[in-house]
Design an enzyme around this catalytic site. Structure first.
Site, PDB file in Angstrom:
ATOM      1  N   CYS A   1     122.115  54.211  14.772  1.00 56.98           N
ATOM      2  CA  CYS A   1     122.439  55.587  14.391  1.00 56.98           C
ATOM      3  C   CYS A   1     123.808  56.001  14.909  1.00 56.98           C
ATOM      4  CB  CYS A   1     121.379  56.545  14.946  1.00 56.98           C
ATOM      5  SG  CYS A   1     121.772  58.287  14.644  1.00 56.98           S
TER       6      CYS A   1
ATOM      7  N   TYR B   1     126.797  59.215   3.932  1.00 55.89           N
ATOM      8  CA  TYR B   1     125.399  59.479   3.582  1.00 55.89           C
ATOM      9  C   TYR B   1     125.295  60.285   2.294  1.00 55.89           C
ATOM     10  CZ  TYR B   1     124.033  57.658   8.112  1.00 55.89           C
ATOM     11  OH  TYR B   1     123.823  56.826   9.177  1.00 55.89           O
TER      12      TYR B   1
END
Length: 323
Positions: A53, A184
């Site tokens: 992440c 994203y």
């Protein structure tokens, strides 16, 4: 409609126009010394992350750069998401050795048993109460850089200098909108229009940063700041994951001479490369069960490359700090 748009994990973050909008944070009470705030205290808090992440990674980098690894412990979840979210399967017995939890979801359930969002990292947990303290990934590094200053190691860099905070905040907003979140927005888009809009915005911003870094070692000249940490974590994942999995494939990072040199410069700085796990990044984005269909990878095969050794090649950017 792609696999992400049909996946319940992301259902609440997809809009009718095909765009992806990240969910809000659950734990937003700040660190500080005011009423109701979480008071910094050595040994009281545990930072939970998973290595793939980028938002969690930047908190871990700042923790290391400032010497806060001596006062805030670190819990590492597996980079493969399960049906219950991030799991501590890397630890003995499959539980975090300090908090005694198997899933990060347990922290969210304690705060709100009816919570419908994704249990995310990073999250700082109060070890004494077992409750979530802060999961505000956008502001967490700033808290570590300011209100935690009494615990910084001697000689720690000032990553968020008071006289430059307005400029740093403004650049951080741009980096987040167009680059950190931009990959994203492109990857999770479920309409061609939304994908192309995010794609074009992302590469326009990378082109601009490429030009800026031709004459500046860091984003703010010769000074390493919070902004560099935020940009680095996306760049570190670009060729290994985003280029192929999220179709952000106009250029690879290594096709940008200045961005690539800048990224290697940071990687070779203690706190950056020693907290970067390319194998975890490749495995998670390419082979995690919740992304396999989206990545066109039903067999869960993850790539061996790019070659991690390239990150240790000379970058020559020291010359930009001279004169």
């Amino acid at each position: 409609m792609n696999a992400i748009s049909k996946h319940p994990v992301f259902a609440n973050e997809l809009r009718a126009d095909g765009s992806f909008v990240p969910q809000s944070n659950l734990f937003t009470v700040p660190f500080g010394y005011g009423p109701g705030e979480h008071r910094p205290e050595a040994g009281r808090y545990r930072l939970l992350w998973m290595k793939a992440c980028p938002y969690a990674h930047r908190a871990v980098i700042v923790r290391k750069l400032l010497g806060l690894d001596k006062v805030i412990s670190l819990g590492t979840a597996s980079h493969f998401r399960t049906e219950y979210g991030w799991e501590f399967s890397l630890d003995e017995g499959g539980v975090d050795p300090v908090l005694g939890i198997r899933y990060i979801k347990e922290i969210y359930d304690r705060a709100d048993p009816h919570y419908k969002g994704r249990p995310t990292v990073p999250i700082v947990v109060d070890i004494i109460t077992g409750q979530g303290a802060n999961s505000d990934y956008f502001r967490l590094t700033n808290y570590l850089e300011t209100v935690w200053s009494d615990f910084h190691m001697e000689g720690a860099p000032d990553l968020y200098p008071e006289e430059s905070r307005g400029d740093i905040d403004a650049l951080n907003d741009v980096i987040f909108r167009d680059v950190n979140s931009g990959v994203y927005k492109a990857g999770f888009a479920h309409s061609q229009e939304a994908y192309e809009r995010a794609y074009d915005t992302l590469f326009a911003r990378l082109d601009e940063l490429e030009r800026h870094l031709q004459t500046n070692r860091y984003l703010f000249g010769n000074r390493l700041t919070d902004s560099d940490v935020r940009l680095y974590t996306t760049l570190a994942r670009f060729d290994a994951a985003y280029y192929s999995v999220f179709n952000t494939n106009r250029n690879r990072l290594i096709d940008f001479p200045n961005l690539w040199g800048y990224a290697r410069d940071l990687y070779q700085t203690p706190g950056f490369g020693d907290t970067t796990d390319f194998a975890a990044i490749r495995n998670s984005y390419h082979a995690s069960p919740h992304l396999r269909g989206f990545a066109g990878n039903p067999s869960g095969i993850y790539p061996k490359g790019p070659d991690d050794r390239l990150w240790n090649t000379p970058h020559g950017r020291e010359k930009l700090s001279k004169g």
